[in-house]
Design a protein around this motif. Structure first.
Motif, PDB file in Angstrom:
ATOM      1  N   LEU A 245     -11.092  13.492  -5.023  1.00 51.95           N
ATOM      2  CA  LEU A 245      -9.743  13.855  -5.434  1.00 51.95           C
ATOM      3  C   LEU A 245      -9.607  15.377  -5.445  1.00 51.95           C
ATOM      4  O   LEU A 245     -10.530  16.084  -5.867  1.00 51.95           O
ATOM      5  N   THR A 246      -8.454  15.855  -5.003  1.00 52.25           N
ATOM      6  CA  THR A 246      -8.220  17.304  -5.053  1.00 52.25           C
ATOM      7  C   THR A 246      -7.268  17.691  -6.181  1.00 52.25           C
ATOM      8  O   THR A 246      -7.090  18.880  -6.453  1.00 52.25           O
ATOM      9  N   PHE A 247      -6.652  16.680  -6.841  1.00 53.39           N
ATOM     10  CA  PHE A 247      -5.802  16.930  -8.001  1.00 53.39           C
ATOM     11  C   PHE A 247      -6.007  15.798  -9.009  1.00 53.39           C
ATOM     12  O   PHE A 247      -6.392  14.681  -8.644  1.00 53.39           O
ATOM     13  N   ASN A 248      -5.727  16.104 -10.270  1.00 54.63           N
ATOM     14  CA  ASN A 248      -5.747  15.056 -11.287  1.00 54.63           C
ATOM     15  C   ASN A 248      -4.651  14.037 -10.989  1.00 54.63           C
ATOM     16  O   ASN A 248      -3.585  14.390 -10.458  1.00 54.63           O
ATOM     17  N   ILE A 249      -4.890  12.765 -11.350  1.00 52.52           N
ATOM     18  CA  ILE A 249      -3.855  11.738 -11.193  1.00 52.52           C
ATOM     19  C   ILE A 249      -3.694  10.987 -12.508  1.00 52.52           C
ATOM     20  O   ILE A 249      -4.658  10.771 -13.249  1.00 52.52           O
ATOM     21  N   GLY A 250      -2.440  10.607 -12.813  1.00 54.15           N
ATOM     22  CA  GLY A 250      -2.150   9.844 -14.018  1.00 54.15           C
ATOM     23  C   GLY A 250      -2.231   8.353 -13.760  1.00 54.15           C
ATOM     24  O   GLY A 250      -2.478   7.899 -12.631  1.00 54.15           O
ATOM     25  N   VAL A 254       1.047   6.765  -7.652  1.00 49.23           N
ATOM     26  CA  VAL A 254       0.708   5.884  -6.535  1.00 49.23           C
ATOM     27  C   VAL A 254       0.389   6.675  -5.273  1.00 49.23           C
ATOM     28  O   VAL A 254       0.061   6.090  -4.237  1.00 49.23           O
ATOM     29  N   ARG A 255       0.490   7.984  -5.349  1.00 53.45           N
ATOM     30  CA  ARG A 255       0.057   8.852  -4.255  1.00 53.45           C
ATOM     31  C   ARG A 255      -1.061   9.746  -4.774  1.00 53.45           C
ATOM     32  O   ARG A 255      -0.902  10.403  -5.800  1.00 53.45           O
ATOM     33  N   ILE A 256      -2.166   9.751  -4.062  1.00 59.55           N
ATOM     34  CA  ILE A 256      -3.298  10.566  -4.480  1.00 59.55           C
ATOM     35  C   ILE A 256      -3.661  11.530  -3.357  1.00 59.55           C
ATOM     36  O   ILE A 256      -3.581  11.189  -2.173  1.00 59.55           O
ATOM     37  N   THR A 257      -4.027  12.733  -3.747  1.00 58.49           N
ATOM     38  CA  THR A 257      -4.409  13.757  -2.777  1.00 58.49           C
ATOM     39  C   THR A 257      -5.923  13.812  -2.687  1.00 58.49           C
ATOM     40  O   THR A 257      -6.611  13.939  -3.708  1.00 58.49           O
ATOM     41  N   VAL A 258      -6.437  13.707  -1.454  1.00 54.85           N
ATOM     42  CA  VAL A 258      -7.878  13.621  -1.241  1.00 54.85           C
ATOM     43  C   VAL A 258      -8.324  14.707  -0.266  1.00 54.85           C
ATOM     44  O   VAL A 258      -7.506  15.343   0.411  1.00 54.85           O
ATOM     45  N   ASP A 284      -0.241  11.552   5.232  1.00 53.28           N
ATOM     46  CA  ASP A 284      -0.733  12.704   5.989  1.00 53.28           C
ATOM     47  C   ASP A 284      -2.250  12.758   5.877  1.00 53.28           C
ATOM     48  O   ASP A 284      -2.881  11.856   5.310  1.00 53.28           O
ATOM     49  N   ALA A 285      -2.834  13.828   6.386  1.00 52.83           N
ATOM     50  CA  ALA A 285      -4.291  13.932   6.476  1.00 52.83           C
ATOM     51  C   ALA A 285      -4.980  14.062   5.129  1.00 52.83           C
ATOM     52  O   ALA A 285      -6.208  13.918   5.043  1.00 52.83           O
ATOM     53  N   ASN A 286      -4.211  14.340   4.079  1.00 49.80           N
ATOM     54  CA  ASN A 286      -4.823  14.526   2.764  1.00 49.80           C
ATOM     55  C   ASN A 286      -4.168  13.686   1.674  1.00 49.80           C
ATOM     56  O   ASN A 286      -4.378  13.944   0.484  1.00 49.80           O
ATOM     57  N   THR A 287      -3.404  12.681   2.067  1.00 53.76           N
ATOM     58  CA  THR A 287      -2.696  11.872   1.072  1.00 53.76           C
ATOM     59  C   THR A 287      -2.879  10.388   1.368  1.00 53.76           C
ATOM     60  O   THR A 287      -2.835   9.960   2.521  1.00 53.76           O
ATOM     61  N   LEU A 288      -3.080   9.631   0.302  1.00 52.10           N
ATOM     62  CA  LEU A 288      -3.149   8.179   0.395  1.00 52.10           C
ATOM     63  C   LEU A 288      -2.122   7.577  -0.550  1.00 52.10           C
ATOM     64  O   LEU A 288      -2.009   8.000  -1.708  1.00 52.10           O
ATOM     65  N   ALA A 289      -1.360   6.608  -0.048  1.00 52.52           N
ATOM     66  CA  ALA A 289      -0.478   5.821  -0.909  1.00 52.52           C
ATOM     67  C   ALA A 289      -1.240   4.549  -1.273  1.00 52.52           C
ATOM     68  O   ALA A 289      -1.716   3.828  -0.388  1.00 52.52           O
ATOM     69  N   VAL A 290      -1.382   4.290  -2.568  1.00 52.05           N
ATOM     70  CA  VAL A 290      -2.267   3.213  -3.009  1.00 52.05           C
ATOM     71  C   VAL A 290      -1.559   2.276  -3.976  1.00 52.05           C
ATOM     72  O   VAL A 290      -0.557   2.630  -4.606  1.00 52.05           O
ATOM     73  N   LYS A 291      -2.107   1.078  -4.065  1.00 53.54           N
ATOM     74  CA  LYS A 291      -1.701   0.120  -5.089  1.00 53.54           C
ATOM     75  C   LYS A 291      -2.709   0.231  -6.218  1.00 53.54           C
ATOM     76  O   LYS A 291      -3.908   0.027  -6.013  1.00 53.54           O
ATOM     77  N   ARG A 292      -2.230   0.561  -7.411  1.00 58.64           N
ATOM     78  CA  ARG A 292      -3.123   0.836  -8.538  1.00 58.64           C
ATOM     79  C   ARG A 292      -3.542  -0.453  -9.249  1.00 58.64           C
ATOM     80  O   ARG A 292      -2.869  -1.480  -9.197  1.00 58.64           O
ATOM     81  N   GLY A 293      -4.685  -0.379  -9.937  1.00 64.69           N
ATOM     82  CA  GLY A 293      -5.171  -1.503 -10.735  1.00 64.69           C
ATOM     83  C   GLY A 293      -5.408  -2.752  -9.918  1.00 64.69           C
ATOM     84  O   GLY A 293      -5.150  -3.870 -10.374  1.00 64.69           O
ATOM     85  N   PHE A 294      -5.936  -2.581  -8.704  1.00 59.40           N
ATOM     86  CA  PHE A 294      -6.151  -3.721  -7.808  1.00 59.40           C
ATOM     87  C   PHE A 294      -7.313  -4.575  -8.325  1.00 59.40           C
ATOM     88  O   PHE A 294      -8.197  -4.097  -9.031  1.00 59.40           O
ATOM     89  N   ASN A 295      -7.304  -5.850  -7.958  1.00 59.38           N
ATOM     90  CA  ASN A 295      -8.346  -6.802  -8.392  1.00 59.38           C
ATOM     91  C   ASN A 295      -8.465  -6.872  -9.916  1.00 59.38           C
ATOM     92  O   ASN A 295      -9.564  -7.013 -10.470  1.00 59.38           O
TER      93      ASN A 295
END
Length: 348
Positions: A245-250, A254-258, A284-295
């Protein structure tokens, strides 16, 4: 059958556990003002009461260095008896893990072990102090948790029942004879004895496969659908450290910077700390859109520079026996008339 060596030390562990109940009992003596003038830990040893009495009688001189100090306690195992009231099916087995392998063992056999605890005191008040520190815990039983078979982590609660109490005052004799007040408490420990623990050839189930057929004709049945389930890892095992991770996430981001998103694909499962996420897109090359709390994992906050691991089939294959895991599910539709051969594990 008989002749197969095994020794789980169950009887020994039961004896030690019973003795541990009484190894930290103290008595106190007070002066006329009620102030405590001495605090003595009561000695405890394994052995029959008669041995200690014989030593008292043969060396009654208080000036001898070998004199036994009272008060003291002794305990011994008095009998072993089968308990039919706790009997289970003799041929029933259960499986347990030793951490890396699956083990099989028959259901345990219930046995009652009799114990006798003797309290030897010189002063009656000393005996009453000791008795009063014991009796309130037995109503009439007290449960001990004992690790009966360490190799598979089989722990059971052993009920220790107080059966009866008797009192004896050996006051007769001349003035050279030392007095001994004896309290005798009889207990029954309801333990279990296990037979040999064997490796099971079955191992851990890694795959379940179910074929559906269109009819009940066993000769000409035609499969239509195959449903397959395999374990799915909920944590990282191979420490691939795919990105950071390149930034803190809450919790609700649902978007995380990597550091680099090129090593991830849409649909990949990733794990950050203990939270599993699913990649839904790569903006983009440094961002992922994710589904949180999976499984069914808990959403959490994550700090900058936290490692991101990708969950793959390599992690699925490394799941430990006692770990929590999910399931990979696949369905396949067929139009042929082949049947699955369990011996060769092929369709024919």
């Amino acid at each position: 059958m008989l002749g197969t060596y095994f020794y789980h030390e169950i009887l020994r562990k039961t004896v030690i556990s019973f003795g541990t109940l009484f190894n930290d009992i103290h008595i106190r003596h007070k002066d006329n003002s009620g102030k405590s003038i001495s605090d003595m830990k009561v000695a405890l040893a394994y052995g029959p009461m008669q041995k200690f009495l014989a030593r008292l009688e043969q060396q009654a001189d208080l000036n001898r260095a070998t004199q036994i100090t009272l008060p003291r306690m002794s305990f011994e195992m008095t009998n072993i008896a089968y308990d039919a009231t706790r009997k289970s099916t003799v041929t029933q087995t259960f499986k347990a893990s030793d951490g890396s392998n699956l083990r099989k063992v028959f259901m345990p056999v219930p046995y009652n072990i009799g114990f006798e605890l003797n309290i030897l005191v010189k002063l009656n008040d000393d005996g009453l102090q000791i008795i009063e520190q014991i009796l309130p815990f037995f109503q009439p039983s007290f449960n001990l948790t004992v690790d009966l078979i360490s190799v598979i982590g089989e722990k059971r609660d052993i009920s220790v029942v107080l059966d009866n109490i008797s009192f004896q005052d050996d006051y007769e004799g001349d003035f050279a004879t030392r007095r001994a007040l004896i309290y005798t408490l009889n207990f029954t420990a309801k333990t279990y004895l296990f037979g040999p623990v064997a490796d099971t050839p079955e191992g851990l189930i890694k795959k379940v496969q179910l074929d559906y057929h269109t009819n009940m004709d066993r000769e000409n049945k035609r499969r239509e659908l195959r449903y397959t389930v395999t374990p799915k890892a909920l944590k990282d095992y191979d420490a691939d450290n795919t990105a950071q991770l390149t930034f803190n996430i809450g919790k609700n981001d649902v978007r995380i910077t990597v550091t680099d998103s090129s090593n991830f694909a849409v649909g990949d499962r990733i794990v950050i700390d203990t939270e599993v996420m699913k990649v839904e897109s790569k903006p983009d090359a440094n961002t992922l859109a994710v589904k949180r709390g999976f499984n069914s994992t808990a959403k959490a906050e994550h700090l900058e520079n936290t490692k991101i691991n990708k969950l793959t089939t390599a992690d699925d294959n490394l799941i430990d026996i006692d770990d929590d895991f999910g399931f990979n599910e696949t369905s396949s539709i067929f139009t042929d008339s082949l049947q699955f051969n369990p011996a060769t594990r092929t369709d024919s």
